[in-house]
Design a protein around this motif. Sequence first.
Motif, PDB file in Angstrom:
ATOM      1  N   GLU A 193       3.712  -1.006  -3.859  1.00  0.00           N
ATOM      2  CA  GLU A 193       4.389   0.192  -4.361  1.00  0.00           C
ATOM      3  C   GLU A 193       5.431   0.630  -3.331  1.00  0.00           C
ATOM      4  O   GLU A 193       5.330   0.272  -2.158  1.00  0.00           O
ATOM      5  CB  GLU A 193       3.373   1.322  -4.628  1.00  0.00           C
ATOM      6  CG  GLU A 193       2.558   1.729  -3.427  1.00  0.00           C
ATOM      7  CD  GLU A 193       1.561   2.833  -3.711  1.00  0.00           C
ATOM      8  OE1 GLU A 193       1.455   3.757  -2.878  1.00  0.00           O
ATOM      9  OE2 GLU A 193       0.878   2.779  -4.752  1.00  0.00           O
ATOM     10  N   PRO A 194       6.484   1.316  -3.793  1.00  0.00           N
ATOM     11  CA  PRO A 194       6.751   1.803  -5.148  1.00  0.00           C
ATOM     12  C   PRO A 194       7.316   0.698  -6.045  1.00  0.00           C
ATOM     13  O   PRO A 194       7.891  -0.283  -5.563  1.00  0.00           O
ATOM     14  CB  PRO A 194       7.797   2.902  -4.918  1.00  0.00           C
ATOM     15  CG  PRO A 194       8.539   2.445  -3.700  1.00  0.00           C
ATOM     16  CD  PRO A 194       7.507   1.773  -2.832  1.00  0.00           C
ATOM     17  N   LYS A 195       7.157   0.905  -7.332  1.00  0.00           N
ATOM     18  CA  LYS A 195       7.601  -0.083  -8.309  1.00  0.00           C
ATOM     19  C   LYS A 195       9.109  -0.283  -8.258  1.00  0.00           C
ATOM     20  O   LYS A 195       9.606  -1.413  -8.406  1.00  0.00           O
ATOM     21  CB  LYS A 195       7.174   0.340  -9.717  1.00  0.00           C
ATOM     22  CG  LYS A 195       7.526  -0.651 -10.823  1.00  0.00           C
ATOM     23  CD  LYS A 195       7.024  -0.170 -12.166  1.00  0.00           C
ATOM     24  CE  LYS A 195       7.351  -1.166 -13.275  1.00  0.00           C
ATOM     25  NZ  LYS A 195       8.805  -1.367 -13.456  1.00  0.00           N
ATOM     26  N   TRP A 196       9.872   0.802  -8.018  1.00  0.00           N
ATOM     27  CA  TRP A 196      11.329   0.676  -8.029  1.00  0.00           C
ATOM     28  C   TRP A 196      11.827  -0.249  -6.919  1.00  0.00           C
ATOM     29  O   TRP A 196      12.806  -0.978  -7.101  1.00  0.00           O
ATOM     30  CB  TRP A 196      12.015   2.047  -7.916  1.00  0.00           C
ATOM     31  CG  TRP A 196      11.803   2.777  -6.620  1.00  0.00           C
ATOM     32  CD1 TRP A 196      10.893   3.738  -6.349  1.00  0.00           C
ATOM     33  CD2 TRP A 196      12.547   2.587  -5.401  1.00  0.00           C
ATOM     34  NE1 TRP A 196      10.997   4.175  -5.052  1.00  0.00           N
ATOM     35  CE2 TRP A 196      12.012   3.491  -4.435  1.00  0.00           C
ATOM     36  CE3 TRP A 196      13.599   1.772  -5.017  1.00  0.00           C
ATOM     37  CZ2 TRP A 196      12.505   3.576  -3.134  1.00  0.00           C
ATOM     38  CZ3 TRP A 196      14.092   1.855  -3.714  1.00  0.00           C
ATOM     39  CH2 TRP A 196      13.551   2.748  -2.791  1.00  0.00           C
ATOM     40  N   ARG A 200      10.018  -2.812  -5.649  1.00  0.00           N
ATOM     41  CA  ARG A 200       9.644  -4.164  -6.078  1.00  0.00           C
ATOM     42  C   ARG A 200      10.639  -4.684  -7.121  1.00  0.00           C
ATOM     43  O   ARG A 200      11.076  -5.835  -7.053  1.00  0.00           O
ATOM     44  CB  ARG A 200       8.220  -4.157  -6.648  1.00  0.00           C
ATOM     45  CG  ARG A 200       7.712  -5.547  -7.030  1.00  0.00           C
ATOM     46  CD  ARG A 200       6.227  -5.542  -7.355  1.00  0.00           C
ATOM     47  NE  ARG A 200       5.916  -4.785  -8.566  1.00  0.00           N
ATOM     48  CZ  ARG A 200       5.256  -3.645  -8.587  1.00  0.00           C
ATOM     49  NH1 ARG A 200       4.835  -3.090  -7.460  1.00  0.00           N
ATOM     50  NH2 ARG A 200       4.999  -3.038  -9.735  1.00  0.00           N
ATOM     51  N   ASP A 201      11.018  -3.818  -8.075  1.00  0.00           N
ATOM     52  CA  ASP A 201      11.996  -4.215  -9.101  1.00  0.00           C
ATOM     53  C   ASP A 201      13.351  -4.535  -8.471  1.00  0.00           C
ATOM     54  O   ASP A 201      14.046  -5.461  -8.901  1.00  0.00           O
ATOM     55  CB  ASP A 201      12.158  -3.106 -10.141  1.00  0.00           C
ATOM     56  CG  ASP A 201      10.907  -2.911 -10.986  1.00  0.00           C
ATOM     57  OD1 ASP A 201      10.053  -3.820 -10.982  1.00  0.00           O
ATOM     58  OD2 ASP A 201      10.796  -1.858 -11.644  1.00  0.00           O
TER      59      ASP A 201
END
Length: 300
Positions: free
Chosen positions: A275-278, A280-281
């Motif tokens: 995390e955070p997902k943003w 990782r994206d």
Amino acid sequence: MTYQKQKTPIHRILDIVRRLYAGERFDAKVLSIEYGVSSRTIYRDMHKINQDIPLQNHNGIWSLDRSKLSKTDNTLNHMLLSSFAQNLELEVECLERSNLSSKKIAFAIEYKKMPKKLGEALASSMMNDEKCGFVYVKSKVSSKRVVDPIKIYTENGRWYLIARDYKDDRIKYFNLEKIRHFKRVKEKQTLTPKMIAQANSLKSIWSSSDQVRYRVLLYVKPKIAEYIKDIKLHKSQIIEDEHHDGGLEVHCEITHKLELLPQIKYWLPGVYIIEPKWLRDELMGELEMYQKEDKQLQYE
């Protein structure tokens, strides 16, 4: 800056001495939190250091007594240059007492790409708590600056001045290679403890003391875990958990993605962003873009 608790007092004391010579000023309570000890312990450390190295305490803020150093040690500028850089991600070649009578501690550190004359001039300004002025060239645009120099910092082979910029009254980084026509201004600095704390809190040239901090949780695979314990992914890195297979869960705090993404890319596929997902994206998007461009180049 977040420090893990030192195993022995001497390591903590030497680290504090390095930071003092790097121009940092400390509040004992804040320092006690960084090192995971009591304020009383930090006061004892400071008094031990003060037996060999002159310190001063103004309103609870500890710093080197530069006036005494400048009178007793003509090599201080060299010592400052060699121990500058808050993070000291340089090779320490030796650690020895520079003078058996005064017991001052000198650090012989390999420093590369440091403009030495500018560094010595900055050291003199800091020693005398003076403002300084220069022309700063950024994106081919020149601007005159007057600043209160706080410390010199190194990252990825480049050297920076961290200073309070009077242009907009903010704490900023200045790349030493982009400074022109440096001059000392015979006026005293007007730094506040809050400004000094902001400068000390910066962990990267991408970080900012007035931006939101993001907590990043990472999984480090067993094959590189031992490296990451010694070579931190980020200066705020704290190990949260060690898995039975040797892997690590670590967390960091950042204010900008570029504080951490380059290091994660370097250690791929040994590091995974939980995390955070943003973030990782963001990483996955860059990798997909790289794959597409790589295929296009192969076809051409």
